[in-house]
Design a protein around this motif. Structure first.
Motif, mmCIF file in Angstrom:
data_model
loop_
_atom_site.group_PDB
_atom_site.id
_atom_site.type_symbol
_atom_site.label_atom_id
_atom_site.label_comp_id
_atom_site.label_asym_id
_atom_site.label_seq_id
_atom_site.Cartn_x
_atom_site.Cartn_y
_atom_site.Cartn_z
ATOM 1 N N GLY A 118 -3.024 -3.419 3.379
ATOM 2 C CA GLY A 118 -3.133 -2.434 2.307
ATOM 3 C C GLY A 118 -4.308 -2.709 1.392
ATOM 4 O O GLY A 118 -5.088 -1.810 1.059
ATOM 5 N N THR A 119 -4.436 -3.963 0.988
ATOM 6 C CA THR A 119 -5.536 -4.272 0.068
ATOM 7 C C THR A 119 -6.869 -3.995 0.747
ATOM 8 O O THR A 119 -7.818 -3.527 0.126
ATOM 9 N N PHE A 144 -0.214 -0.381 -8.379
ATOM 10 C CA PHE A 144 -0.518 -1.605 -7.623
ATOM 11 C C PHE A 144 -1.348 -1.224 -6.407
ATOM 12 O O PHE A 144 -0.954 -0.337 -5.645
ATOM 13 N N HIS A 145 -2.484 -1.895 -6.239
ATOM 14 C CA HIS A 145 -3.356 -1.537 -5.116
ATOM 15 C C HIS A 145 -3.767 -2.724 -4.262
ATOM 16 O O HIS A 145 -4.469 -2.534 -3.264
ATOM 17 N N GLU A 196 -0.966 6.409 -6.810
ATOM 18 C CA GLU A 196 0.130 6.382 -5.831
ATOM 19 C C GLU A 196 1.010 7.610 -6.088
ATOM 20 O O GLU A 196 1.472 7.796 -7.221
ATOM 21 N N ASP A 229 -3.183 6.451 -2.851
ATOM 22 C CA ASP A 229 -2.781 5.204 -2.205
ATOM 23 C C ASP A 229 -1.352 5.393 -1.701
ATOM 24 O O ASP A 229 -0.396 5.356 -2.479
ATOM 25 N N GLN A 232 2.415 2.234 0.416
ATOM 26 C CA GLN A 232 3.869 1.992 0.415
ATOM 27 C C GLN A 232 4.683 3.260 0.707
ATOM 28 O O GLN A 232 5.686 3.205 1.423
ATOM 29 N N LYS A 258 1.299 -0.745 5.053
ATOM 30 C CA LYS A 258 2.681 -1.202 5.225
ATOM 31 C C LYS A 258 3.436 -0.620 6.431
ATOM 32 O O LYS A 258 3.505 -1.252 7.477
HETATM 33 C C1 PLP Z 1 1.590 -3.317 -0.927
HETATM 34 C C2 PLP Z 1 0.616 -2.362 -1.506
HETATM 35 C C3 PLP Z 1 -0.768 -2.591 -1.418
HETATM 36 C C4 PLP Z 1 -1.337 -3.860 -0.843
HETATM 37 O O1 PLP Z 1 -1.031 -4.012 0.502
HETATM 38 P P1 PLP Z 1 -1.160 -5.454 1.212
HETATM 39 O O2 PLP Z 1 -0.958 -5.165 2.648
HETATM 40 O O3 PLP Z 1 -0.140 -6.332 0.583
HETATM 41 O O4 PLP Z 1 -2.536 -5.941 0.921
HETATM 42 C C5 PLP Z 1 -1.602 -1.614 -1.897
HETATM 43 N N1 PLP Z 1 -1.131 -0.475 -2.438
HETATM 44 C C6 PLP Z 1 0.190 -0.230 -2.542
HETATM 45 C C7 PLP Z 1 0.642 1.061 -3.126
HETATM 46 C C8 PLP Z 1 1.103 -1.165 -2.093
HETATM 47 O O5 PLP Z 1 2.415 -0.935 -2.224
#
Ligand code: PLP
Length: 407
Positions: A118-119, A144-145, A196, A229, A232, A258
């Motif tokens: 995700g990151t 959260f990103h 998000e 984003d 999740q 994810k």
């Molecule tokens: C978990 C998450 C991330 C980061 O993903 P990772 O695979 O842990 O790097 C980025 N954005 C959102 C919305 C998330 O829930």
């Protein structure tokens, strides 16, 4: 070589973890050895219903036959190449994502960049936004990103960010859900708005009605990219292929990870319209991203969601679970769509709820001291959900008692 862990108790394995692994996550709550469907087993043989799904990752649960077949067959055929070359699964996955994003209107006009997490997807998208010639990005409080430097710069929690400053700058945080604040923050110098559609790490905070549409028109007014984003909340988790489709809003950029790989690491950046061609040769890269095995895993996830009618299942089961959870007076609010569920507790006893649930054989998560999050496999059955709902009042009794005893 180290000795095997397979005949050791949890305590022994966790002790070895503590000596051998960096302490970034705190001590592990369990040492797990096996999973099947929505159940996992620990090193002492105790079973748990996995209502967290590896944080919204295990879309098809554990050891799903379609994923095992896809991954093992692909690994036995062509496991890794490099991005000097391409493979069938990579092309098929990109085309499938565009088709699902386009929906009834036909495949979306766009292009995909494949990453590993995700990151990393967000890092790629962040770089993409810089190719507009602008640098300013507007993001939401509570968002959260990810943990790499770029994604971290867009992440709201000060405790995550501050130890690593200076981070890439020119980022403005606005209250989530407040369209007026968003309109006030975005200018003709703003490269992107990144949001998000449901804030997962904040405890499953759903965008208010009209918010995403307002973000679309604010972005259009300023020539700004609108980036969702969906790391999740995407890929079927909320009962839609992508959560933003509920609003009818078409973004310029979507990031995924994810649930996409169902447990096999993969991330994706989708650029739509003019965002499709902003990254050009030399601008970005990855060694592992888009490797055939990860793409085969993701295709197995998408194909199974479709063939098993999981979107409908997730919608119905989510409603059932939320109604059951809300019936408890010690729960003050239940939020979410499909199987991304957050709830507020009447008192800050979330840690005690996680422990009481674990003792009762359920894995749940606490994003904040007052909030519980559930993100179970999309294949969770009605009977499994009902077993949890039946035990839920007892879990809360135990948590309240433990919290009182602990002061
Ligand atoms: C978990 C998450 C991330 C980061 O993903 P990772 O695979 O842990 O790097 C980025 N954005 C959102 C919305 C998330 O829930």
């Amino acid at each position: 070589m180290s000795t095997q862990t397979q005949d050791q108790t949890q305590e022994q394995v966790v002790g070895r973890y503590t000596d051998a692994l960096m302490n970034t996550f705190g001590p592990p709550k369990l040492a797990l050895v096996r999973g099947e469907g929505s159940t996992v087993w620990d090193a002492d043989g105790k079973a748990y219903l996995d209502l967290l799904g590896g944080i919204a990752v295990n879309s098809l649960g554990h050891a799903h036959p379609a994923m095992m077949k896809a991954v093992t067959e692909q690994l036995g055929t062509l496991g890794h190449i490099s991005n000097f070359f391409t493979s069938g699964p990579q092309v098929e996955l990109a085309e499938t994502l565009l088709a699902l994003l386009g929906g009834d209107a036909g495949p979306a006009q766009g292009k995909v960049f494949l990453a590993n997490s995700g990151t990393e997807a967000n890092e790629g998208a962040f770089k993409l936004t810089r190719r507009t010639g602008r640098t300013h990005v507007v993001v939401a409080e509570g968002g959260f990103h990810g943990r790499t430097m770029g994604a971290l710069a867009l992440t709201s929690k000060a405790a995550y960010r501050e130890p690593f400053e200076p981070l890439p700058g020119d980022v403005t945080f606005v209250p989530y859900g407040d369209a007026e604040a968003l309109a006030a923050a975005v200018t003709d110098e703003t490269a992107a708005i990144c949001l998000e559609p449901i804030q997962g790490e904040a405890g499953v905070v759903v965008a208010p009605d009209g918010y995403l549409a307002a973000a679309r028109s604010i972005a259009d007014e300023h020539g700004t990219l609108l980036w969702f984003d969906e790391v999740q909340c995407g890929v079927g988790r909320t009962g839609l292929w992508f959560e933003h489709q509920r609003s009818g809003v078409v973004p310029d950029v979507v990031t995924l990870a994810k649930g996409l790989g169902g447990g096999y690491p993969i991330g994706a950046v989708v650029g739509l319209g003019r965002a499709a061609d902003l990254l050009q040769p030399g601008n970005h890269g990855t060694t592992f991203g888009g490797n055939p095995v990860a793409c085969a895993a993701a295709l197995a996830v998408l194909t199974t969601i479709e063939s098993d009618g999981l979107l409908e299942h997730v919608t119905g089961l989510g409603e059932h679970l939320r109604a059951g959870l809300a019936a408890e007076p010690r729960v003050t609010e239940v939020r979410g769509h499909g199987l991304l569920i957050g709830l507020d507790l009447a008192e800050p006893v979330a840690a005690a709820v996680v422990d009481a649930a674990q003792a009762a054989g359920y894995i749940v998560n606490m994003p904040t001291p007052t909030r519980i999050r559930l993100a179970p496999p999309l294949v969770l059955t009605r009977a499994e959900a009902d077993a949890f709902l039946a035990d839920w009042p007892g879990i809360l009794d135990a948590a309240w008692a433990a919290a009182k005893a602990g002061g």
